[in-house]
Design a protein around this motif. Structure first.
Motif, PDB file in Angstrom:
ATOM      1  N   HIS A   1      42.781  82.437  62.202  1.00 24.82           N
ATOM      2  CA  HIS A   1      42.503  82.591  60.783  1.00 24.82           C
ATOM      3  C   HIS A   1      41.925  83.982  60.506  1.00 24.82           C
ATOM      4  CE1 HIS A   1      41.877  79.601  57.332  1.00 24.82           C
ATOM      5  NE2 HIS A   1      41.931  80.792  56.807  1.00 24.82           N
ATOM      6  N   MET A   2      41.143  84.458  61.445  1.00 23.65           N
ATOM      7  CA  MET A   2      40.525  85.775  61.310  1.00 23.65           C
ATOM      8  C   MET A   2      41.102  86.720  62.371  1.00 23.65           C
ATOM      9  SD  MET A   2      38.271  85.503  58.844  1.00 23.65           S
ATOM     10  CE  MET A   2      37.463  84.185  57.924  1.00 23.65           C
TER      11      MET A   2
ATOM     12  N   GLN B   1      39.744  88.384  57.109  1.00 27.48           N
ATOM     13  CA  GLN B   1      40.656  87.331  56.674  1.00 27.48           C
ATOM     14  C   GLN B   1      42.108  87.761  56.859  1.00 27.48           C
ATOM     15  OE1 GLN B   1      40.148  84.089  54.807  1.00 27.48           O
ATOM     16  NE2 GLN B   1      42.223  84.095  55.576  1.00 27.48           N
TER      17      GLN B   1
ATOM     18  N   TYR C   1      44.209  80.628  53.332  1.00 26.53           N
ATOM     19  CA  TYR C   1      44.917  81.898  53.499  1.00 26.53           C
ATOM     20  C   TYR C   1      45.306  82.481  52.136  1.00 26.53           C
ATOM     21  CZ  TYR C   1      45.502  80.919  58.474  1.00 26.53           C
ATOM     22  OH  TYR C   1      45.266  80.679  59.803  1.00 26.53           O
TER      23      TYR C   1
ATOM     24  N   GLN D   1      45.443  92.717  59.641  1.00 28.04           N
ATOM     25  CA  GLN D   1      45.180  91.526  58.830  1.00 28.04           C
ATOM     26  C   GLN D   1      46.461  90.905  58.291  1.00 28.04           C
ATOM     27  OE1 GLN D   1      42.036  93.680  56.247  1.00 28.04           O
ATOM     28  NE2 GLN D   1      41.791  91.517  55.768  1.00 28.04           N
TER      29      GLN D   1
END
Length: 239
Positions: free
Chosen positions: A6-7, A13, A128, A181
């Motif tokens: 997720h990170m 993020q 997300y 990211q």
């Protein structure tokens, strides 16, 4: 591929960016119907569907740098090819029928492909940020997203005349993100996957059953690239 977190490693993020046409809904299939109609109407002059196709592709390739992508560019190339190849002999009623077929491309139903809506809903639930990054004509792409009923899943919509490395880098900046990211999800190796990887993003390729000739690209491997066969397989990559 390291998209399964997720990170990012820096604790930022992850943002998931989606192509639209032939990733979220079928687009090329509708264009193919019009192309086949042209190929058949040209048979008195080309004597084969393959030669008709070659003639249209030559026109599209010639017009690309001036007209770009989208229904308007496609329509002009269809009519130009009909007139050029038939040496002006194709009846105006046939050309009008081709024009009418092209107009249907502005209104075809953009029904989400299998698993798309449910997967987007789940990714949104997981937190997300979801983005659409598509090339084509501004109004047409906006209308397609509205007709799909998917627009509420996305926090940002970006429509561009082309999708190369420079456009991916510019979007990185506009999103205030770092390349690591960003994850690009799309059907085109040429305009979704390769330029995203060049810009330092990660990418997921979801092949579509038909690819426009100007989007053809040889398959390749890359450490930041994953290929999946179903849209909902994203959920195992993005927990």
């Amino acid at each position: 591929m390291s998209a399964s977190h997720h990170m990012t490693s820096e604790g930022k993020q992850r943002i998931v960016v989606f192509d639209a046409d032939d990733t979220l809904w079928d687009c090329q299939g509708h264009f193919e119907v019009v192309m086949q109609r042209l190929y058949e109407e040209l048979l008195p002059w080309t004597h084969s569907l393959e030669e008709s196709a070659r003639q249209l592709f030559a026109t599209e390739r010639k017009n690309m740098h001036l007209l770009g992508y989208g229904v308007k560019a496609f329509t002009l190339s269809i009519i130009e090819t009909a007139m050029r190849v038939s040496k002006g002999e194709m009846p105006v009623t046939t050309i009008q029928a081709l024009l009418n077929k092209c107009y249907t491309l502005l209104e075809f139903p953009t029904t989400p492909l299998p698993h798309v809506a449910d997967t987007l809903a789940e990714l949104q639930r997981r937190g997300y940020p979801l983005v659409v990054f598509t090339k084509g004509e501004l109004l047409d792409q906006q209308h397609k997203l509205e007709r799909s009923g998917l627009q509420h899943f996305f926090c940002h919509l970006e429509i561009t005349s082309d999708k190369g490395e420079a456009e991916f880098l510019a979007l990185t900046e506009r999103l205030g993100a770092s390349p690591d990211q960003l994850l690009m999800v799309g059907n085109s190796l040429r305009s979704d996957v390769a330029p995203a990887l060049a810009a330092g993003w990660q990418a997921v390729h979801i092949p579509f059953h038909v690819t426009w000739e100007l989007e053809q690209h040889d398959a390749f491997e890359h450490p930041n690239l994953t290929t999946i066969s179903r849209f909902d397989h994203l959920l195992s990559l993005l927990p």
